[in-house]
Enzyme design. Structure first.
Site, PDB file in Angstrom:
ATOM      1  N   PRO A  28       0.823  -1.210   0.000  1.00 53.68           N
ATOM      2  CA  PRO A  28       0.000   0.000   0.000  1.00 53.68           C
ATOM      3  C   PRO A  28       0.859   1.264   0.000  1.00 53.68           C
ATOM      4  CG  PRO A  28      -0.557  -1.454   1.846  1.00 53.68           C
ATOM      5  CD  PRO A  28       0.661  -2.002   1.208  1.00 53.68           C
ATOM      6  N   PRO A  29       0.283   2.406  -0.353  1.00 46.95           N
ATOM      7  CA  PRO A  29       1.057   3.651  -0.400  1.00 46.95           C
ATOM      8  C   PRO A  29       1.696   3.967   0.952  1.00 46.95           C
ATOM      9  CG  PRO A  29      -1.145   3.986  -1.280  1.00 46.95           C
ATOM     10  CD  PRO A  29      -1.110   2.610  -0.755  1.00 46.95           C
ATOM     11  N   THR A  64       4.278   2.648   2.479  1.00 45.44           N
ATOM     12  CA  THR A  64       4.826   1.594   3.325  1.00 45.44           C
ATOM     13  C   THR A  64       6.346   1.488   3.202  1.00 45.44           C
ATOM     14  OG1 THR A  64       4.025   0.135   1.593  1.00 45.44           O
ATOM     15  CG2 THR A  64       2.861   0.051   3.673  1.00 45.44           C
ATOM     16  N   GLY A  65       6.959   2.374   2.459  1.00 50.86           N
ATOM     17  CA  GLY A  65       8.419   2.416   2.448  1.00 50.86           C
ATOM     18  C   GLY A  65       9.077   1.748   1.260  1.00 50.86           C
ATOM     19  N   LYS A  66       8.351   1.596   0.156  1.00 49.19           N
ATOM     20  CA  LYS A  66       8.930   0.930  -1.016  1.00 49.19           C
ATOM     21  C   LYS A  66      10.066   1.767  -1.602  1.00 49.19           C
ATOM     22  CE  LYS A  66       4.821   0.768  -2.941  1.00 49.19           C
ATOM     23  NZ  LYS A  66       3.995   1.238  -1.813  1.00 49.19           N
ATOM     24  N   HIS A  78     -26.227  12.492  16.377  1.00 45.80           N
ATOM     25  CA  HIS A  78     -25.664  11.603  15.354  1.00 45.80           C
ATOM     26  C   HIS A  78     -24.393  10.927  15.898  1.00 45.80           C
ATOM     27  CE1 HIS A  78     -24.921  10.610  10.995  1.00 45.80           C
ATOM     28  NE2 HIS A  78     -23.710  10.394  11.518  1.00 45.80           N
ATOM     29  N   GLU A  79     -23.497  11.746  16.430  1.00 50.86           N
ATOM     30  CA  GLU A  79     -22.231  11.182  16.952  1.00 50.86           C
ATOM     31  C   GLU A  79     -22.491  10.308  18.163  1.00 50.86           C
ATOM     32  OE1 GLU A  79     -19.652  11.172  15.192  1.00 50.86           O
ATOM     33  OE2 GLU A  79     -20.415  12.679  13.806  1.00 50.86           O
ATOM     34  N   HIS A  84     -23.569   6.891  16.998  1.00 55.58           N
ATOM     35  CA  HIS A  84     -22.440   6.015  16.625  1.00 55.58           C
ATOM     36  C   HIS A  84     -21.817   5.429  17.891  1.00 55.58           C
ATOM     37  CE1 HIS A  84     -22.064   6.725  12.375  1.00 55.58           C
ATOM     38  NE2 HIS A  84     -21.913   8.032  12.501  1.00 55.58           N
TER      39      HIS A  84
END
Ligand code: ATP
Length: 642
Positions: A232-233, A235-237, A454-455, A458
């Site tokens: 995934p973006p 992640t240290g590639k 609303h909160e 949740h």
């Protein structure tokens, strides 16, 4: 004093451009001058010619050039007498010129002047044709010069816009890779890469090969030609690849897949060729192609065939080049992508990218290590607890963690603190998860009541669900695009059961259910929740095979080809079942949320009241209202925007 901007000195390319420009202008001036002689002769008119020069018989000779221009040479006597002060006595002709309409008109006018002034004789008139070859060449060349100038300008602009820095159109097909070598060394090492132990071990072997190839080739071992890093973006590639450059001490060519592709057909392939040629020249060396998916997408499955021609020819060239060098030439190709599933299979087969290294989002220990790397250069207060920071940031990538550390430092600096403390990290985390606080957003009292319920909805639903995530904080301070948020610490799972996923739907619907229950009316504020719920419900039914009526069937396509296909892989009847089952799933979850809220209406109302009073409810407030939950595995902070 006013500071005037200083114009930057022209660079080499601009100087060259100016040089050519001046040369063309000079050429033009010289040819003009030498052909026409205008720098020596002066233009005259019929009046002077008739009344002064002809009437007084001062003309020695008249030459009609190309039937359009008369050059007049004066006699030496009138010049010596100073009758024509523009010219010295000994100046050679022609002295004047006159443009004529036609030779016939000129001749008849001369004759009439002779009559009028009763002249015994007219001066000698000669007719010549002169070929102005320089001007002819120039008029041929000019269009070419203009076309080349425009061409140059367009290429230079494209070059600059693409960030390629070069304005030389002849370099267009050359690779734009950044080269790290002895002169320009990568500053990264494996120490900068925290966690990722397995990946590092694999990569280290490649570094070893480049340093001591004989140890491997002696035993007949072949080293992989290509290594692909998938994950995934953030992640240290890229970081890992740069660390390889720093450690291997060999030339390292770094470029992004998108840099191959231009709007011109053939450029990508030529850049690939150039890149491999350069890498082979500097062997042993490493080529690193970031974002490989920009060129490596599977071929021939796109709707728009033509648009893909250039990308496909670039990919074909890459495949050919990777085949073209042997395992022991010392060039290793590394690549990184977020989406190995959409890459062309030919690229991934052994012999090309034969080693695949998968990077994942870091776990608790790895996050701790990443924090340690990024905390090192910071000035920290004594209260910093790395363990806690890592615990509060599950689901975060290495890039997110680096961002939190920097954000915390900025927050502390803004408050002119001596050192960065835990509070700064907490604000930085909140800001990164939920966006910037927008206290200035104008929210009416009635809207605020809806947001609070609303909160609170949740929060209440998640608190009393069996698989509800651990709730850490609820807030009705608007942040980013959301009007309120609830912070959770979900457990780090590799697998989700149907019960867990259904509870997630329930949690997400808790906000809307609370509005329904309390106000008997629902609002548009649940957009984010509903989007999430719909996507998840469709995944459960159509992808994970979790629906009884549809059965153990998955329409998930890991190759990504179905994204581009116009046809659904199932019948109309199946589509109807999917829609129906998704609706049932969501309705059941909604009813469950309503039931929980009805059972715990008192808690719901007191939390909403607290939020209206103080905008934020912390973990302690939540425990006070709802009572202690029996599960305590805080690991991961996610956000449910309201
Ligand atoms: P993308 O796929 O979006 O290109 P990437 O996987 O290549 O992302 P990088 O560019 O390598 O991600 O990482 C971005 C930044 O995140 C790095 O510069 C570094 O600061 C930080 N980072 C990521 N992973 C780690 C790690 N394991 N250790 C230390 N820092 C890390």
């Amino acid at each position: 004093m006013e500071n005037k901007p200083i114009a930057p000195p022209p660079n080499g390319n601009q100087k060259r451009l100016f040089f050519w420009f001046y040369l063309v202008i000079l050429f033009f001036l010289v040819t003009q001058g030498s052909l026409t002689g205008t720098y020596r002769t002066t233009e005259t008119n019929w009046n002077d010619l008739e009344n002064k020069m002809l009437a007084e018989e001062d003309i020695a000779q008249m030459i009609v050039v190309n039937k359009e221009r008369v050059e007049i040479t004066l006699k030496s006597e009138p010049l010596a007498a100073g009758k024509y002060p523009d010219f010295r006595s000994n100046s050679r002709g022609p002295h004047y010129f006159l443009t004529i309409g036609s030779v016939e008109a000129f001749e008849s006018r001369l004759l009439s002047i002779q009559d009028k002034h009763d002249l015994a004789q007219l001066p000698e008139v000669r007719y010549v044709t002169r070929t102005n070859w320089l001007r002819s060449i120039f008029s041929w060349l000019l269009p070419f010069i203009i076309i080349i100038a425009i061409w140059y300008y367009i290429f230079a602009r494209i070059g600059r816009r693409g960030g390629m820095g070069s304005v030389n159109p002849f370099d267009f097909g050359k690779s734009r890779a950044t080269l790290f070598d002895d002169a320009n060394q990568s500053k990264h090492s494996f120490e900068d890469v925290a966690g990722l132990e397995e990946a590092k071990a694999e990569i280290q072997e490649i570094v070893e090969f480049l340093k001591n190839p004989d140890r491997y080739t002696y035993l007949g071992a072949k080293i992989p030609k290509g290594v692909i890093l998938v994950g995934p973006p953030g992640t240290g590639k890229t970081l890992l690849a740069k660390a390889v450059a720093g450690e291997a001490q060999v030339p390292f060519f770094h470029l992004s897949g998108s840099e191959f592709v231009e709007m011109f057909v053939g450029v990508g392939a030529s850049r690939v060729r150039d890149l491999f040629r350069k890498a082979k020249d500097k062997s042993p060396s490493i080529i690193f192609i970031d974002e490989l998916d920009a060129i490596g997408r599977a071929r021939g499955n796109s709707l728009s065939m033509r648009a893909n021609d250039e990308r496909e020819s670039t990919l074909n060239q890459l495949l050919t080049e990777m085949d073209g060098f042997g395992t022991n030439t010392g060039v290793i190709v590394m690549a990184a992508t977020n989406r190995a599933d959409i890459l062309d299979k030919a690229l991934l087969r052994p012999g090309r990218f034969d080693r695949h290294i998968y990077l994942e989002l870091p776990n608790l220990e790895e996050r701790k290590a990443i924090f340690e790397v990024h905390l090192k250069p910071l000035r920290l207060a004594k209260d910093i607890d790395v363990e806690l920071l890592a615990g509060q940031t599950p689901g975060f990538s290495g890039a997110d963690i680096a961002n939190i550390c920097n954000e915390a430092a900025l927050i502390a600096a803004r408050q002119r603190k001596e050192a960065i403390d835990m509070q700064d990290f907490s604000s930085a985390t909140d800001r990164i998860i939920a966006g910037l606080e927008k206290k200035s957003k104008i929210i009416s009292k009635e809207e605020k009541r809806i947001i609070a319920f609303h909160e609170a909805g949740h929060a209440t639903v998640s608190w009393f669900l069996e698989h509800g995530d651990e709730l850490m904080k609820v807030s009705i301070v608007p942040r980013g695009k959301s009007l309120g948020s609830a912070w959770y610490l979900p457990e780090e799972h590799q697998l989700f059961t149907k019960g867990q996923l259904t509870d997630k739907l329930c949690m997400a619907l808790g906000g809307r259910a609370a509005e329904d229950l309390i106000f008997n009316e629902i609002s548009s504020g649940a957009l984010d929740d509903l989007e999430k719920v719909t996507k998840q419900a469709y995944s459960m039914v159509a992808f994970y095979g979790l629906d009884e009526k549809l059965g153990h069937i998955s329409f998930y396509d890991s190759t990504g080809q179905s994204d581009q296909s116009l046809h659904r892989p199932y019948s109309e009847a199946t589509a109807q079942i999917i829609d129906e089952e998704v609706r049932n799933l969501v309705n059941e979850a909604y009813q469950k949320a309503i039931a929980i809220l009805k059972d715990h209406r008192t808690e719901l109302e007191s939390l909403a009241g607290l939020l209206l009073d103080q905008e934020v409810a912390n973990r302690d407030d939540l425990v006070e209202i709802f009572g202690e939950r029996d599960r305590t595995q805080p690991q991961q902070a996610l956000l449910a925007n309201g």
